[in-house]
Design an enzyme around this catalytic site. Structure first.
Site, PDB file in Angstrom:
ATOM      1  N   ASP A 169     -19.159  -7.132  12.021  1.00 22.17           N
ATOM      2  CA  ASP A 169     -18.118  -6.944  10.996  1.00 22.17           C
ATOM      3  C   ASP A 169     -18.139  -8.070   9.970  1.00 22.17           C
ATOM      4  O   ASP A 169     -17.910  -7.838   8.786  1.00 22.17           O
ATOM      5  CB  ASP A 169     -16.741  -6.838  11.661  1.00 22.17           C
ATOM      6  CG  ASP A 169     -16.572  -5.498  12.336  1.00 22.17           C
ATOM      7  OD1 ASP A 169     -16.471  -4.494  11.627  1.00 22.17           O
ATOM      8  OD2 ASP A 169     -16.594  -5.446  13.577  1.00 22.17           O
ATOM      9  N   GLU A 206       0.845  -1.199   0.000  1.00 19.71           N
ATOM     10  CA  GLU A 206       0.000   0.000   0.000  1.00 19.71           C
ATOM     11  C   GLU A 206       0.881   1.249   0.000  1.00 19.71           C
ATOM     12  O   GLU A 206       1.854   1.339   0.745  1.00 19.71           O
ATOM     13  CB  GLU A 206      -0.908   0.040   1.235  1.00 19.71           C
ATOM     14  CG  GLU A 206      -1.815   1.274   1.211  1.00 19.71           C
ATOM     15  CD  GLU A 206      -2.628   1.475   2.482  1.00 19.71           C
ATOM     16  OE1 GLU A 206      -3.606   0.742   2.679  1.00 19.71           O
ATOM     17  OE2 GLU A 206      -2.267   2.368   3.275  1.00 19.71           O
TER      18      GLU A 206
END
Ligand code: FAD
Length: 328
Positions: A187, A20
């Site tokens: 989640d 990233e």
């Protein structure tokens, strides 16, 4: 949709790695990022993802980094996109703009409302990452309903090709729960909704214990999630950054690393501590079945390549990487 294909050819590290990056703010930072990208690209990552500033604040800078990846490397670029605060028309334009630039892999995110805004109030038309996942597929379909190719030996003949789809439509996952989640099951439900909407890869928020990731994957599988869940790992080599990450993610920093970094005054020794911790964590999740490693680089190559080196994943070693030593 091709899905996350773990067969990466001869030289790709096994398990596959990805990185990233974030868009730089200054010319000097852009130059440094260019050098880091060159070094990271030598590892032949599965993709490099580029973050997207809240509310689209980094749109142009993110696109510049993605175009650089397309034009100067063989690495698949993945664009993070956020949707909170956007109207349908704005989100549509945004996705189209990235597709037009040649980007076909996305990390679809809800994003966070601006500081001070009521997080429960509806802002914009799109309220969840799942809606953005659907929108990405829809825009792609509208943009290129089908492709055509000539038929060999048939003058003027044409055949319809399979519709070009985004390669990867990834989404975020939270092994320790999103700060606003009602609980870990919530989640998992949200992640499943994103898969049902068309995502084919999940990338996790930072976590500090292998069991947090492995336990989450187990719960996600039990809850019906089948897409690969890539663990996000970041070598943290300074006590201030570790404290900042705790603030940003809401995930308590590991005591062992916090204390070790705080009492160690030497930057090189701190580097080793951060790399060791991340390498151990990465090793444990891979041993537990993780399908790859997504490394948060903070736009630097040294620490993440040192982690991969500890794991024996730099084969053949990129030019200039000395084994088991700090690279700079
Ligand atoms: P969703 O999938 O829609 O929701 C995920 C979880 O958040 C669910 O549990 C959901 O219930 C909960 N949630 C979200 N908002 C609320 C709310 N208002 N009320 C109650 N619950 C809520 N952000 C950026 O701005 N740019 C980036 O480039 C970026 N990259 C990221 C990359 C990764 C790998 C990860 C893990 C996060 C990233 N983020 C980024 C942060 C992300 O935008 C926030 O965590 C955001 O709050 C949730 O986005 P989501 O896509 O996970 O939301």
């Amino acid at each position: 949709m091709t899905g996350y294909d773990p067969d990466f050819g001869d030289f790709r590290p096994t398990p596959p790695v990805s990185f990233e990056l974030f868009p730089p703010r200054t010319d000097a930072a852009a130059l440094a990022l260019g050098r880091a990208i060159d070094r990271l690209a030598e590892v032949d990552p599965a993709f490099m993802s580029v973050t997207f500033g809240a509310g689209g604040s980094s749109r142009d800078r993110s696109l510049t980094v993605l175009r650089h990846l397309l034009e100067h490397t063989d690495v698949e670029p993945m664009a993070h996109l956020t949707c909170v605060g956007s109207s349908h028309a704005e989100a549509n334009r945004l996705v189209r703009e990235f597709l037009d630039a040649g980007v076909t892999s996305f990390l679809a995110l809800r994003g966070d409302p601006p500081a001070g805004a009521d997080p429960d109030a509806g802002i914009g038309d799109l309220e969840s990452a799942a809606e953005l996942v659907q929108l990405i597929h829809r825009v792609q379909e509208e943009r290129e309903p089908f492709g055509q190719a000539g038929v060999p030996g048939v003058p003027g003949g044409s055949r319809i090709l399979e519709r070009p789809r985004p390669e990867l439509v990834a989404v975020a996952a939270y092994p320790n729960g999103h700060p606003r989640s009602r609980g870990l099951d919530h989640d998992v439900d949200v992640l499943l909704a994103k898969e049902v909407a068309g995502s084919n890869l999940a990338i996790t928020q930072l976590f500090w214990r292998a069991d947090d990731y492995l336990g989450f994957v187990e719960r996600a599988r039990a809850g019906g999630v089948t897409m690969p869940i890539l663990p996000g790992v970041m070598p943290v080599t300074s006590p201030t950054r570790l404290a900042r990450l705790q603030e940003l993610t809401g995930v308590p920093a590991p005591e062992e690393l916090s204390v070790a970094l705080a009492i160690e005054p030497d930057a090189d020794a701190q580097f080793e501590l951060g790399v060791d911790f991340a390498a151990r964590l990465a090793d444990e999740v891979v041993a537990g079945g993780a399908p790859g490693l997504h490394l948060y680089t903070f736009n630097r190559h040294e620490a993440v390549l040192a982690v991969l080196d500890r794991l024996g994943l730099l084969t053949p070693a990129p030019a200039g990487i000395e084994r088991n030593t700090r690279t700079s």
